[in-house]
Enzyme design. Structure first.
Site, mmCIF file in Angstrom:
data_model
loop_
_atom_site.group_PDB
_atom_site.id
_atom_site.type_symbol
_atom_site.label_atom_id
_atom_site.label_comp_id
_atom_site.label_asym_id
_atom_site.label_seq_id
_atom_site.Cartn_x
_atom_site.Cartn_y
_atom_site.Cartn_z
ATOM 1 N N ASP A 198 0.673 -1.170 -0.111
ATOM 2 C CA ASP A 198 -0.071 -0.031 -0.032
ATOM 3 C C ASP A 198 1.029 1.304 -0.023
ATOM 4 O O ASP A 198 1.582 1.520 0.865
ATOM 5 C CB ASP A 198 -0.715 -0.071 1.230
ATOM 6 C CG ASP A 198 -2.110 0.836 1.052
ATOM 7 O OD1 ASP A 198 -1.593 2.286 0.954
ATOM 8 O OD2 ASP A 198 -3.024 0.857 1.453
ATOM 9 N N HIS A 199 0.954 1.809 -1.291
ATOM 10 C CA HIS A 199 2.201 2.877 -1.192
ATOM 11 C C HIS A 199 1.931 3.853 -0.270
ATOM 12 O O HIS A 199 3.036 4.553 0.011
ATOM 13 C CB HIS A 199 2.317 3.289 -2.698
ATOM 14 C CG HIS A 199 1.308 4.494 -3.246
ATOM 15 N ND1 HIS A 199 0.222 4.222 -3.522
ATOM 16 C CD2 HIS A 199 1.407 5.788 -3.285
ATOM 17 C CE1 HIS A 199 -0.450 5.242 -4.062
ATOM 18 N NE2 HIS A 199 0.157 6.147 -3.790
ATOM 19 N N LYS A 203 5.041 6.249 2.153
ATOM 20 C CA LYS A 203 5.261 7.896 2.453
ATOM 21 C C LYS A 203 5.863 8.374 3.730
ATOM 22 O O LYS A 203 5.455 7.899 4.667
ATOM 23 C CB LYS A 203 4.061 8.610 2.085
ATOM 24 C CG LYS A 203 3.118 8.331 0.639
ATOM 25 C CD LYS A 203 2.186 9.213 0.821
ATOM 26 C CE LYS A 203 1.367 8.869 -0.603
ATOM 27 N NZ LYS A 203 1.742 9.468 -1.897
ATOM 28 N N ASP A 257 -10.999 2.115 -4.571
ATOM 29 C CA ASP A 257 -9.628 2.713 -4.932
ATOM 30 C C ASP A 257 -8.994 3.232 -3.720
ATOM 31 O O ASP A 257 -7.703 3.290 -3.769
ATOM 32 C CB ASP A 257 -9.866 3.933 -6.272
ATOM 33 C CG ASP A 257 -8.853 4.208 -6.901
ATOM 34 O OD1 ASP A 257 -7.884 3.328 -7.031
ATOM 35 O OD2 ASP A 257 -8.259 5.393 -6.920
ATOM 36 N N HIS A 262 -5.688 2.706 1.190
ATOM 37 C CA HIS A 262 -5.008 3.869 1.664
ATOM 38 C C HIS A 262 -5.537 4.515 3.040
ATOM 39 O O HIS A 262 -4.929 4.723 3.903
ATOM 40 C CB HIS A 262 -4.968 4.916 0.709
ATOM 41 C CG HIS A 262 -4.392 4.399 -0.792
ATOM 42 N ND1 HIS A 262 -3.286 3.521 -0.672
ATOM 43 C CD2 HIS A 262 -4.531 4.809 -1.844
ATOM 44 C CE1 HIS A 262 -3.228 3.086 -2.009
ATOM 45 N NE2 HIS A 262 -3.740 3.872 -2.645
HETATM 46 C C1 BG6 Z 1 -3.638 4.870 -6.162
HETATM 47 C C2 BG6 Z 1 -4.991 5.304 -6.913
HETATM 48 O O1 BG6 Z 1 -3.529 3.908 -5.458
HETATM 49 O O2 BG6 Z 1 -3.422 6.438 -5.415
HETATM 50 C C3 BG6 Z 1 -5.242 6.468 -7.465
HETATM 51 O O3 BG6 Z 1 -5.169 3.963 -7.526
HETATM 52 C C4 BG6 Z 1 -4.901 7.662 -6.913
HETATM 53 O O4 BG6 Z 1 -6.539 6.544 -8.150
HETATM 54 C C5 BG6 Z 1 -3.636 7.501 -6.336
HETATM 55 O O5 BG6 Z 1 -4.650 8.841 -7.631
HETATM 56 C C6 BG6 Z 1 -3.087 8.620 -5.248
HETATM 57 O O6 BG6 Z 1 -1.743 8.445 -4.818
HETATM 58 P P1 BG6 Z 1 -0.997 9.660 -4.432
HETATM 59 O O7 BG6 Z 1 0.343 9.117 -3.942
HETATM 60 O O8 BG6 Z 1 -0.830 10.496 -5.455
HETATM 61 O O9 BG6 Z 1 -1.646 10.192 -3.399
#
Ligand code: BG6
Length: 512
Positions: A198-199, A203, A257, A262
């Site tokens: 989960d990116h 952060k 999404d 997130h």
């Molecule tokens: C992704 C979603 O996981 O996260 C996207 O699929 C979204 O829709 C993105 O735009 C947002 O990531 P960040 O790092 O730009 O906040």
């Protein structure tokens, strides 16, 4: 600053991973080019990768090693946070990059992959540690894992050569599909070998929630229902459906999404109890308790509330903007939500009765992610007077992006002969305190996966419980009357109805 010192090093990791091979499934795709290979290049550039480190791109197209290297050079030039690409670093890096054609459903291609990986390991004298990264379309996650296992490409956890699997989102589309995916992955890999990415957890500012809460003594005593009135978590995005993004998004929507993954992670880190240690087991256990304690959103005993929205045509900086239903690859009568706001209750001793408000949406006025802890008002309005505005409650705001930092707002006396108050802020900014830029989330997460540290990855149980919360809501939405979409204009803060989530007139969404 980068321009003054192009080789400024990030804080090095505590350890360098063992020599290993990263196999990127979906190597010709967007994620590999925009995020994964640039992240690996940046790790190499800082000397954080081991000698003998190898990348094997795996995808359907019939590319040669050189062709893959050329494509990746272009991708790194465009997407790396360090520009320009340093020719000597690239030369060394590219020597470790290979390509193998793998049609994801072809058993024979996995046998060929095994031979290739064995040959590379023998030639490069590396011990056969492998990190398989699933950057493919989600329907291939389980089949690729199954084929890897069937082709004896997966070692058991106790073996000396390790095998690990990194899985991207979406992790299922509802509770049943997430369970089925977990079941199939577990048939091929042990849970300890699976790294669900989960990116948001990569952060810097999200990891800083742990530092703020557990490395400082002053916040924890007030971090509970006695002092906190409510919490607001906002993930606002300016982007809409760029390119062909609508193809995926129209099957997902904002809740799948962003909220299920997130935002649940942000909520868990804010609400969790202090873990016994900062390690994968302790942190995952505490996050899991939070997700399990969230009260159901629909059905018997439901206490939460929700609003969904979809953007219609609007304007941004006086430029006309399409509505969601006019975007490429989006159904003209789509019922997909591009905005979701929820009021949730985490029913624990610490948080009982404290509302958590979550909102996220596309085509909102700006890109901004923050967590705002709003504290209770003083018990008595000592400074109330005719000219005095009602006192603003104290807020602690964790800005995740952009303009990363933390601020605390409080009331102060305006200089002069009378007692007049005005809210002011104490501000910490990452940029001014630490200088330079932070590593990309994928750099940290890839390195951690190579090191075998699962602290910043999501466990199977966490995924299951967050779907237990979200799935019934999605079911209720699809069973109910079609919503009157669109219900907010592109470039505005979402549907007006979202304001009604606050039961008391004195509380409202923060104006950002
Ligand atoms: C992704 C979603 O996981 O996260 C996207 O699929 C979204 O829709 C993105 O735009 C947002 O990531 P960040 O790092 O730009 O906040």
């Amino acid at each position: 600053m980068e321009t003054m010192n192009p080789l400024r090093q990030d804080l090095p990791p505590a350890a360098v991973p063992q020599p290993c091979c990263v196999v990127l499934f979906g190597a010709t795709g967007d994620l590999t080019q925009r995020k994964l290979v640039p992240a690996l290049y940046n790790l190499a550039r800082q000397g954080f990768l081991p000698a003998g480190f190898t990348i094997v791109g795996a995808a359907r197209r019939d590319w040669s090693d050189d062709q893959f290297r050329e494509e990746m050079h272009a991708a790194v030039s465009e997407h790396s946070r360090h520009k320009p690409v340093l020719p000597e670093v690239w030369r060394d890096f590219a020597r470790n990059v290979f390509y193998q054609r793998v049609r994801f459903d072809e058993e024979a291609d996995y046998a060929a992959l095994r031979e290739r990986l064995d040959t590379l390991a023998a030639r490069r004298q590396t011990p056969g540690h492998r990190l398989y990264y699933l950057a493919t379309a989600p329907e291939y996650f389980a089949p690729v894992a199954g084929h890897l296992h069937a082709a004896s490409l997966v070692t058991a956890p106790h073996e000396s050569a390790w095998s690990r699997l990194v899985v991207e989102k979406p992790f299922g589309t509802d509770l049943a599909s997430a369970r089925e995916l977990n079941r199939r992955l577990h048939a091929a890999f042990d849970e300890s070998q699976i790294f669900r990415i989960d990116h948001y957890l990569g952060k810097e500012t999200v990891q800083n929630i742990l530092a703020l809460r557990f490395a400082n003594a002053i916040f924890e005593p007030v971090w509970n229902r006695r002092y906190v009135d409510h919490v607001q978590i906002t993930v606002a995005e300016r982007v809409g459906m760029e390119g062909r993004r609508g193809q995926y998004y129209d099957t997902a929507g904002a809740t799948r999404d962003m909220v299920q993954n997130h935002m649940m992670q942000l909520l868990s880190l804010v609400a969790m109890e202090p873990p016994g240690a900062i390690d994968a087991r302790a942190i995952r256990d505490e996050k899991l308790k939070v997700v399990r304690a969230i009260q159901p959103l629909v059905g018997p005993g439901a206490t939460g509330a929700w609003v969904r929205g979809q953007y219609g045509p609007g304007t941004f900086a006086r430029q006309p903007m399409k509505g969601y239903r006019q975007e490429e690859e989006v159904a003209a009568d789509s019922r997909t939500e591009t905005y979701a706001a929820l009021r949730l209750y985490v029913d624990t001793w610490r948080w009982s009765g404290v509302p958590f408000y979550l909102r996220t949406g596309k085509r909102l006025p700006k890109r901004l992610t923050e967590i705002a802890i709003q504290f209770r008002s003083p018990p008595k309005a000592m400074f109330a007077s005719a000219e005095q505005l009602p006192q603003a409650p104290n807020q602690l705001v964790l800005r995740v992006q952009p303009d990363e930092g933390i601020s605390l707002s409080f009331e102060a006396k305006v200089p002069g002969m009378r007692m007049k108050l005005q809210p002011v802020r104490m501000d910490f900014r990452y940029g001014s305190s630490f200088g330079g830029d932070s590593p990309e989330a994928y750099e940290r997460l890839l390195l951690d996966a190579m090191l075998g540290d699962a602290t910043l990855f999501t466990g199977a149980d966490e995924v299951d419980y967050s779907w237990q919360l979200i799935s019934p809501l999605l079911d209720a939405w699809s069973a109910s009357e079609p919503p009157s979409f669109p219900n907010y204009e592109a470039g505005t803060w979402g549907p007006a109805k979202a304001d009604q989530l606050f039961p008391e007139a004195s509380s409202h969404w923060r104006r950002l």
